[in-house]
Design an enzyme around this catalytic site. Structure first.
Site, short mmCIF file in Angstrom:
data_model
loop_
_atom_site.label_atom_id
_atom_site.label_comp_id
_atom_site.label_asym_id
_atom_site.label_seq_id
_atom_site.Cartn_x
_atom_site.Cartn_y
_atom_site.Cartn_z
N ASN A 109 0.90 -1.29 -0.02
CA ASN A 109 0.01 -0.04 0.15
C ASN A 109 0.94 1.34 0.05
O ASN A 109 2.04 1.25 0.53
CB ASN A 109 -1.01 0.13 1.26
CG ASN A 109 -1.92 1.23 1.48
OD1 ASN A 109 -2.46 1.66 0.56
ND2 ASN A 109 -1.88 1.71 2.62
N HIS A 111 0.94 5.18 1.26
CA HIS A 111 0.27 5.98 2.24
C HIS A 111 0.88 7.51 2.33
O HIS A 111 2.20 7.66 2.40
CB HIS A 111 0.20 5.35 3.70
CG HIS A 111 -0.55 6.40 4.62
ND1 HIS A 111 -2.05 6.23 4.74
CD2 HIS A 111 -0.10 6.97 5.63
CE1 HIS A 111 -2.31 7.15 5.66
NE2 HIS A 111 -1.31 7.47 6.41
N SER A 138 4.82 6.91 2.30
CA SER A 138 5.50 5.59 2.67
C SER A 138 5.19 4.52 2.02
O SER A 138 3.48 4.52 1.59
CB SER A 138 5.14 5.31 4.14
OG SER A 138 5.32 6.19 5.20
#
Ligand code: GRF
Length: 199
Positions: A109, A111, A138
């Protein structure tokens, strides 16, 4: 050149990070290819871009479905597409533990904060309110906890005097587009090497 890792990208909206992954995958030496772009919103703007690039897409609204039931539907599509990895890119859904478990170590993911700071929403507002000198982004492995899991890469973005959440978000997005493809490429390469070593 070894076989490329197949990546399914999940989006809910604009899909600019997905687009960055699609364009990165066009380089002949990129170790991944995009096998599918899927969304929980059939109107997500990113779907049109993916279709125009000749990428398989799947869209189905989550509305009226139980979380686990919807995740099973998406999971089946990802598997049908032959994906080895899942990249969440602005996918605005909490994931069922079953789905997270099935993609353990294979789902990433992005972020828009320097994790572990500011998990969840309104990250840029929170960085500005705290008087931070830097925001950033991140890429991390997805685990059962929201925006948790081992961080694979980060980029710091300096906060300018007069920055608003929007102006900071726009600059962080430039960093996101670079960070995601690079980190995903490193990750799939490292994983392939580890798998080859373990037979
Ligand atoms: C990005 O800021 C991403 O970090 C966050 O949601 C936003 C999605 O933007 N998770 P886009 O759909 O990739 O343009």
């Amino acid at each position: 050149m070894p076989e490329k890792a197949r990546v399914a990208v999940l989006i809910s909206g604009r899909g600019s990070n997905m687009a960055a992954l699609v364009y990165a995958a066009k380089r002949p030496d990129c170790p991944f290819e995009i096998a599918l772009v899927a969304s929980n919103d059939p109107d997500a703007a990113g779907l049109e871009l993916a279709r125009a690039e000749g990428i398989a897409t799947f869209a189905h609204s989550h509305k009226g479905m139980k979380r686990a039931e919807f995740d099973a539907l998406i999971d089946a599509e990802i598997r049908k597409a032959g994906a080895d990895y899942v990249a969440l890119a602005g996918y605005m859904r909490l994931l069922s533990p079953e789905f997270v478990g099935r993609w353990k170590g294979r789902m990433l993911n992005i972020h828009p904060s320097l994790l572990p700071k500011y998990k969840g929403l309104h990250t840029h507002e929170r960085a500005l309110e705290a008087g931070d000198s830097h925001g950033g982004c991140s890429v991390h492995i997805v685990t059962a906890e929201l925006d948790d899991g081992p961080v694979l890469g980060q980029t710091q973005v300096a906060i300018l005097p007069g920055d608003t959440a929007d102006s900071l978000a726009a600059r962080v997005l430039i960093a996101e587009h670079q960070l995601y493809s690079r980190t995903l490429a490193d990750y799939v390469t490292r994983t392939a090497v580890k798998e080859a070593a373990s037979g």
